[in-house]
Scaffold this motif. Structure first.
Motif, short mmCIF file in Angstrom:
data_model
loop_
_atom_site.label_atom_id
_atom_site.label_comp_id
_atom_site.label_asym_id
_atom_site.label_seq_id
_atom_site.Cartn_x
_atom_site.Cartn_y
_atom_site.Cartn_z
N SER A 1 -2.12 15.32 66.37
CA SER A 1 -0.99 16.25 66.38
C SER A 1 0.36 15.59 66.57
N VAL A 2 0.38 14.30 66.87
CA VAL A 2 1.62 13.67 67.35
C VAL A 2 2.48 13.12 66.21
N MET A 3 3.77 13.39 66.32
CA MET A 3 4.80 12.75 65.50
C MET A 3 5.84 12.20 66.46
N LEU A 4 6.27 10.98 66.24
CA LEU A 4 7.25 10.36 67.13
C LEU A 4 8.26 9.53 66.35
N LYS A 5 9.33 9.13 67.03
CA LYS A 5 10.35 8.30 66.40
C LYS A 5 9.84 6.86 66.31
N ALA A 6 9.94 6.28 65.13
CA ALA A 6 9.44 4.92 64.92
C ALA A 6 10.21 3.89 65.74
N GLU A 7 11.41 4.23 66.16
CA GLU A 7 12.24 3.28 66.89
C GLU A 7 11.79 3.06 68.33
N LEU A 8 10.88 3.86 68.82
CA LEU A 8 10.39 3.69 70.19
C LEU A 8 9.82 2.29 70.37
N THR A 9 10.03 1.72 71.56
CA THR A 9 9.55 0.35 71.82
C THR A 9 8.16 0.33 72.44
N GLU A 10 7.74 1.47 73.04
CA GLU A 10 6.41 1.52 73.64
C GLU A 10 5.35 1.46 72.53
N ARG A 11 4.19 0.91 72.86
CA ARG A 11 3.09 0.82 71.90
C ARG A 11 1.77 1.13 72.61
N PHE A 12 0.74 1.34 71.81
CA PHE A 12 -0.60 1.52 72.35
C PHE A 12 -1.03 0.23 73.05
N ALA B 1 12.34 11.02 78.38
CA ALA B 1 12.64 11.56 77.04
C ALA B 1 11.94 12.90 76.85
N PRO B 2 12.61 13.87 76.24
CA PRO B 2 11.99 15.18 76.03
C PRO B 2 10.84 15.14 75.02
N ILE B 3 9.76 15.84 75.36
CA ILE B 3 8.60 15.95 74.49
C ILE B 3 8.35 17.44 74.24
N PHE B 4 8.10 17.80 72.99
CA PHE B 4 7.95 19.19 72.62
C PHE B 4 6.52 19.48 72.15
N LEU B 5 6.10 20.72 72.37
CA LEU B 5 4.82 21.21 71.89
C LEU B 5 5.05 22.40 70.97
N ILE B 6 4.45 22.36 69.78
CA ILE B 6 4.49 23.48 68.85
C ILE B 6 3.23 24.31 69.08
N ASN B 7 3.42 25.57 69.40
CA ASN B 7 2.28 26.43 69.74
C ASN B 7 1.66 27.03 68.48
N ALA B 8 1.10 26.14 67.65
CA ALA B 8 0.39 26.57 66.44
C ALA B 8 -0.62 25.50 66.10
N PRO B 9 -1.83 25.89 65.64
CA PRO B 9 -2.85 24.89 65.28
C PRO B 9 -2.57 24.28 63.91
N LEU B 10 -1.99 23.10 63.91
CA LEU B 10 -1.59 22.45 62.66
C LEU B 10 -2.45 21.23 62.35
N ALA B 11 -3.52 21.03 63.12
CA ALA B 11 -4.45 19.93 62.85
C ALA B 11 -5.86 20.43 63.15
N HIS C 1 1.31 19.38 68.68
CA HIS C 1 1.02 20.80 68.43
C HIS C 1 -0.43 21.07 68.78
N LEU C 2 -0.82 22.31 68.68
CA LEU C 2 -2.19 22.68 68.95
C LEU C 2 -3.12 22.17 67.85
N SER C 3 -4.39 22.07 68.18
CA SER C 3 -5.40 21.63 67.23
C SER C 3 -6.59 22.57 67.33
N LYS C 4 -7.31 22.71 66.25
CA LYS C 4 -8.44 23.64 66.21
C LYS C 4 -9.68 22.92 65.71
N VAL C 5 -10.83 23.24 66.30
CA VAL C 5 -12.09 22.69 65.83
C VAL C 5 -12.65 23.60 64.73
N LEU C 6 -12.91 23.01 63.57
CA LEU C 6 -13.53 23.73 62.47
C LEU C 6 -14.96 23.23 62.33
#
Length: 271
Positions: free
Chosen positions: A163-174, A195-205, A126-131
């Motif tokens: 901003s990221v949330m993902l499925k824990a079952e993914l095999t890829e890692r940092f 795999a589909p990736i979604f963006l939420i258009n709101a500053p939630l972080a 999702h979007l992020s905002k600098v405070l």
């Protein structure tokens, strides 16, 4: 008792005794709580201040939420710390937060709602905002979602780690030991699977410093640029990008680097 989502929150910690409390409080202020928080100390060189703070937080909130404190055996960067946290996470979803950032109170409620209603989504952001100063948080309203195309993600990392949330079952890692654009590499590796990736258009972080040229690992613009170049190079070496695509995205990254240098120069001249 607040309801809980099947989410593990992972926070890498390095010399963050002065900020980690704010990050954890923003998690505990969620309208929908996660199931657990995993704090990973990356061998902070502050004479034990950070580890002591993490254990104090664990004791302080032990009756409110499960908090796990882990310690890396050597300083290896935030990506490796997140991998360690991921390896012990017990929930269906992983959400990432950095120790000097915070979340909007509705972040998990909104984002977990998206992931649950779109089971095909393996990752969302999702979007992020600098405070620049702490105060009233913006209201999460007029929220919309969109799919992120692979090409747009290759052009620009629009998914800050906070901003990221993902499925824990993914095999890829940092990528182990990679300290710059390690998050960008992982998002692209996941996107390249189709795999589909979604963006939420709101500053939630929220962050409390400029996203580049300010402090932390992103303070050094040249190192940040080299980190992005290395991300593209790894994808090319793995056969996931053609030479021409690799060259094009490197050129775009260089243009962005020059723009950031100009913006930081302007910012400093006004300081």
């Amino acid at each position: 008792m607040k309801s809980r989502a099947p989410v593990s929150v992972i926070i890498p910690c390095f010399c963050c005794a002065s900020t980690i409390g704010r990050a954890v409080e923003s998690i505990l202020s969620q309208t929908l709580l996660p199931a657990e928080i995993i704090l990973v100390d990356d061998c902070s060189n502050d004479e034990g201040l950070t580890v002591a703070k993490l254990k104090k937080i664990q004791d302080q909130y032990q009756n409110e939420i499960k908090i796990v404190v882990l310690e890396m055996e050597e300083n290896d960067g935030p990506g490796s710390s997140r991998n360690l946290g991921w390896s012990v996470a017990t929930q269906l979803y992983i959400a990432f937060l950095d120790a000097d950032d915070s979340w909007h109170p509705q972040k998990i409620e909104i984002q977990y709602g998206l992931m649950k209603s779109h089971p095909e989504a393996v990752l969302s952001g999702h979007l992020s905002k600098v405070l620049l100063k702490e105060g009233d948080l913006p209201v999460a309203s007029n929220i919309s979602i969109q799919k992120i195309s692979l090409n747009s993600l290759l052009l620009s990392n629009c998914l800050p780690t906070r901003s990221v949330m993902l499925k824990a079952e993914l095999t890829e890692r940092f990528f182990k030991g990679k300290r710059q654009a390690e998050d960008y590499l992982l998002w692209l590796q996941i996107a390249l699977t189709g795999a589909p990736i979604f963006l939420i258009n709101a500053p939630l972080a929220f962050s409390y410093k400029a996203d580049f040229g300010s402090a932390g690992l992103n303070a050094n613009l040249h190192e940040s640029f080299l980190g992005v170049k290395d991300t593209y190079r790894k994808l090319w070496s793995a056969g996931q990008l053609s030479f021409w695509s690799y060259s094009f995205y490197i050129a775009m990254a260089y243009v962005k680097h020059l723009r950031r240098q100009a913006l930081v120069g302007l910012r400093r001249s006004k300081a």
